[in-house]
Design a protein around this motif. Structure first.
Motif, short mmCIF file in Angstrom:
data_model
loop_
_atom_site.label_atom_id
_atom_site.label_comp_id
_atom_site.label_asym_id
_atom_site.label_seq_id
_atom_site.Cartn_x
_atom_site.Cartn_y
_atom_site.Cartn_z
N ALA A 192 0.83 -1.20 0.00
CA ALA A 192 0.00 0.00 0.00
C ALA A 192 0.87 1.26 0.00
N ALA A 193 1.96 1.26 0.79
CA ALA A 193 2.86 2.41 0.82
C ALA A 193 3.54 2.61 -0.52
N SER A 194 3.97 1.54 -1.15
CA SER A 194 4.60 1.63 -2.47
C SER A 194 3.63 2.16 -3.51
N ALA A 195 2.42 1.68 -3.48
CA ALA A 195 1.41 2.16 -4.43
C ALA A 195 1.13 3.64 -4.20
N SER A 196 1.12 4.08 -2.93
CA SER A 196 0.88 5.48 -2.62
C SER A 196 2.01 6.35 -3.15
N ARG A 197 3.27 5.91 -3.01
CA ARG A 197 4.42 6.67 -3.53
C ARG A 197 4.35 6.77 -5.05
N ILE A 198 3.97 5.69 -5.70
CA ILE A 198 3.86 5.71 -7.16
C ILE A 198 2.78 6.70 -7.58
N ARG A 199 1.65 6.70 -6.89
CA ARG A 199 0.58 7.64 -7.21
C ARG A 199 1.03 9.08 -7.01
N GLN A 200 1.78 9.34 -5.91
CA GLN A 200 2.27 10.69 -5.64
C GLN A 200 3.25 11.13 -6.72
N ARG A 201 4.16 10.26 -7.15
CA ARG A 201 5.11 10.59 -8.20
C ARG A 201 4.38 10.92 -9.49
N ARG A 202 3.38 10.15 -9.81
CA ARG A 202 2.61 10.41 -11.03
C ARG A 202 1.89 11.74 -10.93
#
Length: 189
Positions: A47-57
């Protein structure tokens, strides 16, 4: 029924129970199967990794947008400055002691009534030459005893709007003539 294979022990057999418990703990590969806490850790990390990817996008557009905004602002300001030009300096009084009047590189609304310059130590008199931008002599005055001279009306009439004018002062001293200053001004309507 095939008797060549060994039948598993009946469920009441304690060795069967222990083998079943071991299989549940280690899985079919024989390695330990992680518990529920481990599963929760994996889910949190995903979940944390997915959140970081969403923030980068989400942030990818910010740098190009900031660059575009800065470029638009710079072009707009440059365009406005070129269109308007510099504000003319309109003199409303005399200059401070030791300064030329009009100040060097001044932009005036009309021809000055007089010219003044800083004093030169030991000067007995001054010579002033007034020229247009092409270098043509418009007026010259010699043996000026003060650091100021009134421009005659016929000279002021030659100082027209849109022109740039240069004036040079030479100090006459007992040891010879020395430059006292080169100045220019522009007249804009």
């Amino acid at each position: 029924m095939n008797t060549s294979e060994q039948d598993p022990a009946p469920p009441e057999d304690p060795s069967f129970e222990s083998m079943l418990q071991r299989r549940l703990r280690t899985g079919s590969t024989g390695t330990a199967v992680p518990g529920a806490a481990h599963d929760a850790d994996i889910l949190r990390a995903a979940a944390a990794s997915a959140s970081r990817i969403r923030q980068r996008r989400r942030r990818r557009w910010q740098a190009p947008m900031a660059l575009a905004a800065g470029l638009v602002l710079a072009v707009g300001v440059t365009w406005q400055l070129q269109r308007a030009g510099p504000e003319p300096l309109i003199l409303r009084g005399g200059a401070a002691v030791g300064e030329a009047t009009p100040p060097n590189e001044a932009v005036l609304a009309q021809a000055p009534e007089s010219l003044a310059w800083p004093p030169v130590d030991g000067a007995d008199a001054y010579t002033l030459s007034l020229r247009d931008a092409s270098g043509e002599l418009l007026w010259q005055a010699a043996q000026i005893e003060q650091e100021r001279i009134e421009l005659p009306p016929e000279v002021r009439a030659r100082l027209v709007a849109g022109g740039t004018f240069l004036w040079q002062v030479t100090a006459e001293r007992p040891g010879g003539a020395v430059p006292a200053g080169n100045f220019w001004f522009e007249i804009r309507p």
